[in-house]
Scaffold this motif. Structure first.
Motif: not given
Length: 449
Positions: A390-399
């Motif tokens: 799950a690459p996204f949904g984090k404070d430092d991720s693109w989305i």
């Protein structure tokens, strides 16, 4: 739990019975609740703040508090539209039978705050049922009124009311089968198991009152009644799955929840008691579920997260009408029975992006030649191995307010109908089905926005 009209016919080893079982097993992994971007937009928090894996479903202590607060917490930055959606594409590859790739599910979520004290969660689900055909149904519902920031004997207290349609789904710890979506499949199961034959999941309506005292003691009590068959049909559910007429139904939950910042521990007990008529004109069966659950999370600095849980639910049944004993003509089987569901799960998540989960789902029940042909034994054991990204949904991720999840799941069936070989009772000389023939592998891609 399985009165006269639900007596199962002896199964044959043909494809129809096998595909029905496989469909059940595959659905257990595909129906997992995920991070809802509407909540992230409302709170200003990333999906990973509420979920151990940025896409869910496991909740962190922060996510548990958000649920207890009635989905009403906000960043105060204006009104947000409480709508989100999810699409899931799945490739299923059973050990025996054809592979299939399709858009298996499309979901619409109406989820978020209405006011400081009112919020909710509503999921409308469209499931793939065949070539270019979908069935739309009202899935999980949890509408809440909550009074926060109260003081009782000088201790912080939260008191709320939940109106919901699946006993256990509203639980903040999310360990019970209706909340974790880890449920043993087989020919018998407890009422708290969404995979049980004629399960009440999504086919009842009820209200519970809950309280969190001193941030650690959780208690909940309420009642449910089943929806009319016509209403179930209008909401997208086949009448053959009717849970029957429920009366004198009570739901009870008590738990100790300890948030230690870098770790979390909970221990709880649960009970569901009812009198059921299935079909609705039949005599009443007395059904009582009693269970306990243990959970542990190591959160650390969120780089390495380890989660472990164990749920054990026992069901006692007093049948209103005993069945004739096919093994001894002229006699009847016992009018008492039981079932037990056990779920053991261990998960590891790296940087809330890469994850591995191992689960063992075991269902057992009392012997009954009339209720569980061909062998009179309903026991089943299923092991799940799941990996995900799950690459996204984090404070430092693109989305940060949406996500993508790619996952792979191995289904390993070691026991079904109480056996590991010839599980459907094929006669000598006929092709038989072993429990391992029900194994399957699936790849899924989900996007939430």
């Amino acid at each position: 739990m399985l009165p006269l009209p639900f007596r199962r016919r002896p199964r044959t080893p043909g494809h129809a019975g096998m595909w029905a079982v496989l469909a059940l097993l595959l659905s257990l992994a595909s129906q997992s609740a995920q991070a809802i971007p509407a909540y992230a937009r409302q709170t200003g928090s990333a999906c990973a703040d509420c979920h151990a894996g940025a896409y869910g479903p496991a909740l962190t202590p922060y996510g548990m508090r958000f649920k207890l607060n009635g989905y009403t917490d906000t960043d105060g930055q204006g009104t947000k539209i409480p709508v989100a959606a999810q699409l899931t594409e799945t490739h299923s590859n059973p050990k025996t039978g054809p592979s299939d790739t399709s858009l298996t599910e499309g979901d619409l979520y109406l989820a978020g705050r209405v006011s400081d004290n009112v919020g909710g969660y509503i999921k409308v689900e469209a499931d793939h049922t065949g070539h270019n055909t979908y069935n739309t149904r009202l899935s999980n519902v949890d509408l809440r009124y909550v009074a926060k920031e109260l003081k009782i004997a000088g201790k912080d207290t939260t008191i709320g009311v939940s109106v919901n349609n699946s006993p256990g789904f509203q639980d903040p710890i999310a360990a019970l089968p209706n909340a974790s979506f880890l449920a043993p499949g087989g020919t018998t199961a407890t009422l708290l198991n969404p995979a049980a034959p004629n399960s009440p999941t999504n086919r009842v309506i009820g209200a519970t009152v809950y309280a969190l005292y001193d941030k650690v003691w959780y208690a909940e009590a309420g009642s449910y009644r089943s929806l009319a068959p016509g209403t179930q049909d209008e909401l997208g559910y086949n009448r053959n799955g009717d849970p029957g007429k429920l009366s004198n139904t009570g739901y009870f939950r008590f738990a100790y929840m300890k948030d230690m910042r870098t770790q979390f521990f909970s221990a709880g007990v649960v009970a569901l008691t009812t009198k059921r008529q299935l079909p609705r004109a039949a005599t009443r069966d007395d059904i009582d579920d009693f269970g306990y659950d243990l959970t542990y999370q190591y959160l650390g600095n969120r780089e390495h997260i380890v989660q472990a849980s164990y749920v054990n639910i026992y069901e006692r049944r007093d049948y209103g009408q005993p069945l004739p004993n096919p093994a001894v003509p002229g006699t009847f089987e016992s009018d008492n029975g039981s079932a037990r569901d056990q779920v053991t799960s261990l998960a590891y998540t790296f940087r809330q992006t890469y994850g591995l989960q191992l689960s063992r789902l075991k269902s057992t029940g009392s012997q009954s030649a009339a209720r569980y042909p061909p062998f009179g034994n309903p026991d089943s054991t299923i092991n799940l191995i799941t990996v995900f990204w799950a690459p996204f949904g984090k404070d430092d991720s693109w989305i940060t307010k949406g996500n993508l999840k790619l996952g792979a799941t191995w289904f390993r069936v070691s026991r079904f109908n109480g056996r590991s070989s010839n599980v459907f009772g094929a006669p000598p000389g006929a092709a038989s089905t072993d429990a391992s023939d029900l194994n399957a592998f699936s790849l899924s891609a989900s996007i939430a926005f």
